[in-house]
Design an enzyme around this catalytic site. Structure first.
Site, PDB file in Angstrom:
ATOM      1  N   GLU A   1      46.038  33.630  42.936  1.00 25.37           N
ATOM      2  CA  GLU A   1      45.999  32.829  41.718  1.00 25.37           C
ATOM      3  C   GLU A   1      47.132  33.220  40.765  1.00 25.37           C
ATOM      4  OE1 GLU A   1      42.098  32.609  39.945  1.00 25.37           O
ATOM      5  OE2 GLU A   1      42.975  32.505  37.950  1.00 25.37           O
TER       6      GLU A   1
ATOM      7  N   CYS B   1      50.695  34.512  34.040  1.00 26.72           N
ATOM      8  CA  CYS B   1      49.808  35.603  34.428  1.00 26.72           C
ATOM      9  C   CYS B   1      49.889  35.711  35.948  1.00 26.72           C
ATOM     10  CB  CYS B   1      48.381  35.262  33.961  1.00 26.72           C
ATOM     11  SG  CYS B   1      47.155  36.469  34.443  1.00 26.72           S
TER      12      CYS B   1
ATOM     13  N   CYS C   1      41.110  42.616  44.861  1.00 24.88           N
ATOM     14  CA  CYS C   1      41.301  43.892  44.160  1.00 24.88           C
ATOM     15  C   CYS C   1      40.252  44.884  44.634  1.00 24.88           C
ATOM     16  CB  CYS C   1      41.158  43.680  42.650  1.00 24.88           C
ATOM     17  SG  CYS C   1      41.486  45.181  41.682  1.00 24.88           S
TER      18      CYS C   1
ATOM     19  N   CYS D   1      35.660  46.634  39.321  1.00 24.47           N
ATOM     20  CA  CYS D   1      35.148  46.734  37.947  1.00 24.47           C
ATOM     21  C   CYS D   1      33.987  45.736  37.813  1.00 24.47           C
ATOM     22  CB  CYS D   1      36.253  46.430  36.941  1.00 24.47           C
ATOM     23  SG  CYS D   1      37.640  47.575  37.092  1.00 24.47           S
TER      24      CYS D   1
ATOM     25  N   CYS E   1      34.373  42.003  36.397  1.00 17.71           N
ATOM     26  CA  CYS E   1      35.570  41.249  36.804  1.00 17.71           C
ATOM     27  C   CYS E   1      35.306  40.408  38.048  1.00 17.71           C
ATOM     28  CB  CYS E   1      36.723  42.225  37.061  1.00 17.71           C
ATOM     29  SG  CYS E   1      38.216  41.400  37.635  1.00 17.71           S
TER      30      CYS E   1
ATOM     31  N   CYS F   1      41.726  34.708  34.246  1.00 18.80           N
ATOM     32  CA  CYS F   1      42.425  35.023  35.489  1.00 18.80           C
ATOM     33  C   CYS F   1      41.440  35.520  36.542  1.00 18.80           C
ATOM     34  CB  CYS F   1      43.453  36.137  35.255  1.00 18.80           C
ATOM     35  SG  CYS F   1      44.717  35.706  34.089  1.00 18.80           S
TER      36      CYS F   1
HETATM   37  N1  SAH Z   1      43.819  45.594  37.359  1.00 22.06           N
HETATM   38  C1  SAH Z   1      44.517  45.381  36.120  1.00 22.06           C
HETATM   39  C2  SAH Z   1      44.985  43.965  35.883  1.00 22.06           C
HETATM   40  C3  SAH Z   1      44.033  42.828  36.180  1.00 22.06           C
HETATM   41  S1  SAH Z   1      42.780  42.423  35.030  1.00 22.06           S
HETATM   42  C4  SAH Z   1      43.677  45.869  34.960  1.00 22.06           C
HETATM   43  O1  SAH Z   1      42.511  46.209  35.169  1.00 22.06           O
HETATM   44  O2  SAH Z   1      44.193  45.971  33.862  1.00 22.06           O
HETATM   45  C5  SAH Z   1      43.550  41.934  33.564  1.00 22.06           C
HETATM   46  C6  SAH Z   1      42.636  42.041  32.353  1.00 22.06           C
HETATM   47  O3  SAH Z   1      41.568  41.068  32.391  1.00 22.06           O
HETATM   48  C7  SAH Z   1      41.979  43.407  32.292  1.00 22.06           C
HETATM   49  O4  SAH Z   1      42.014  43.952  31.017  1.00 22.06           O
HETATM   50  C8  SAH Z   1      40.586  43.067  32.735  1.00 22.06           C
HETATM   51  O5  SAH Z   1      39.705  44.038  32.378  1.00 22.06           O
HETATM   52  C9  SAH Z   1      40.362  41.708  32.089  1.00 22.06           C
HETATM   53  N2  SAH Z   1      39.160  41.026  32.594  1.00 22.06           N
HETATM   54  C10 SAH Z   1      38.655  41.057  33.836  1.00 22.06           C
HETATM   55  N3  SAH Z   1      37.480  40.383  33.912  1.00 22.06           N
HETATM   56  C11 SAH Z   1      37.252  39.903  32.669  1.00 22.06           C
HETATM   57  C12 SAH Z   1      36.191  39.122  32.090  1.00 22.06           C
HETATM   58  N4  SAH Z   1      35.139  38.715  32.810  1.00 22.06           N
HETATM   59  N5  SAH Z   1      36.273  38.831  30.780  1.00 22.06           N
HETATM   60  C13 SAH Z   1      37.330  39.228  30.034  1.00 22.06           C
HETATM   61  N6  SAH Z   1      38.349  39.959  30.515  1.00 22.06           N
HETATM   62  C14 SAH Z   1      38.322  40.299  31.829  1.00 22.06           C
END
Ligand code: SAH
Length: 369
Positions: free
Chosen positions: A118, A131, A138, A142, A145, A357
């Site tokens: 994406e 982005c 990944c 987390c 996410c 994203c």
């Molecule tokens: N792995 C990297 C980059 C990808 S995520 C990182 O963790 O920074 C990019 C951003 O989007 C991160 O800050 C992540 O925590 C956030 N993100 C992921 N899922 C989300 C959600 N459901 N709501 C808001 N932000 C989210």
């Protein structure tokens, strides 16, 4: 979904997954031309028996004219184009394009081996931000996410990262001004390709390093390694919690990386690069958005050049965290400001359409069965 290589490789154990991420090969393609510098392209054309100036033309067609294959490059003779027609240029295929009411455009791109990634184009007043993804899926898992819920397949190669930016630039017919590595994947598990892509996007596509943000959840030793590259990019660190216990609850890999160690590397990054660090902090109602969390957060990030981006949680279907009310979000921001923390609230763009994203791909893969 059962035939998806992404779901097949899902590993709930973040540590095991990180190891497999590093062993995973990049793209199987031998020679994508995309991602190569002018000097490398010149060397390649000469090797093919062509005059060196053809390298400059090739560079121009790949990075500025949107060539998708060598046969598109009409300044080259038909005879030569026929002999190199099979040399891969390294562009992806558009799988799906989806426009949100706010003008954000999400792209699902099909790579040469069939994987889908994406990318998102985000137009604002004078800017066009892309982005980009750094991995297929990944391994960090987390809990909040969407990408993490879908598992991990492989690292992206340099050309597959650069391609995302060119795709958005060409589709908008407008120069990309900013890039954020906030799509699928953890960029610091794929540092070599990500750094090479940053150098290419800067040197060959013409995007300022200062307009590029690399977002990481933090991998031990990797922020220091990145600092040694002496890039002028902005480092964004996904903190999301104000203490170690809470962070481990949200981010499995945090167990192997104490907050104190992470923050030490961040301070070193500022010292080496002279660039301030951004901290991203997802706001989850009742969990990490209380006054005591604001106090802890201010203590953590106080005293060095940094900025906090508050990101109101964008709901995903797999977990039932709640997004705080606008009132609570502003309260939290205010509590930080009172403690002299530079803070802004970042609302995800394109919320109406499959949200932030990573979520478009998750939705589409799920829908595909
Ligand atoms: N792995 C990297 C980059 C990808 S995520 C990182 O963790 O920074 C990019 C951003 O989007 C991160 O800050 C992540 O925590 C956030 N993100 C992921 N899922 C989300 C959600 N459901 N709501 C808001 N932000 C989210």
């Amino acid at each position: 979904m059962s035939s998806s290589p992404v779901s097949a490789m899902f590993s709930p154990d973040a540590t095991a997954a990180i190891v497999s991420a590093e062993e995973s090969p990049s793209s199987p393609l031998d020679l994508p031309l995309l991602g190569q510098s002018l000097a490398q392209l010149q060397a390649w054309v000469v090797q093919q028996g062509q005059p060196a100036y053809r390298g400059k033309q090739l560079h121009q067609w790949i990075y500025a004219q949107g060539a998708r294959s060598l046969t598109d490059i009409t300044v080259f003779s038909k005879a030569w184009r026929a002999t190199v027609a099979d040399v891969p240029l390294g562009r992806s295929e558009l799988h799906l394009r989806s426009v949100a009411p706010d003008g954000t455009v999400k792209y699902l791109l099909r790579l040469a081996d069939g994987h889908i990634i994406e990318a998102v184009g985000i137009p604002t007043a004078k800017r066009l931000t892309v982005c980009v993804s750094s991995q297929v899926g990944c391994p960090m898992a987390c809990d909040f996410c969407a990408t993490g819920k879908g598992g991990f397949a492989r690292n992206l190669a340099t050309h597959e990262i650069v391609d995302q930016v060119l795709t958005v630039q060409e589709d908008f017919g407008q120069r990309v001004s900013n890039i954020v590595f906030m799509g699928m994947g953890e960029p610091l598990l794929n540092t070599d390709s990500v750094v090479a892509a940053i150098r290419c996007l800067n040197g060959d596509v013409g995007i300022s390093q200062r307009a590029i943000t690399l977002s990481t959840v933090g991998i031990p030793g990797r922020i220091r390694q990145l600092a040694e590259q002496h890039l002028q990019v902005t480092l964004a660190v996904s903190l999301h919690a104000s203490n170690q216990g809470l962070r481990e609850q949200l981010i499995p890999s945090a167990r192997a990386y104490p907050l104190t160690a992470l923050l030490t590397e961040c301070r070193d990054y500022v010292a080496v690069t002279g660039r301030r660090v951004s901290f991203e902090y997802i706001l989850l109602a009742g969990l990490n958005d209380l006054p005591e969390h604001a106090g802890e957060l201010a203590d953590l990030v106080g005293g060095f050049q940094s900025h906090v981006n508050l990101i109101p949680y964008n709901p995903i279907s797999e977990v039932d965290y709640q997004r705080p009310s606008d009132y609570d979000i502003q309260d939290f921001a205010e509590a930080l400001r009172e403690r002299h923390v530079a803070v802004s609230v970042r609302y995800s763009r394109g919320l109406e359409k499959d949200a932030a994203c990573g979520q478009l791909r998750a939705t589409k893969l799920a829908a595909a069965g």
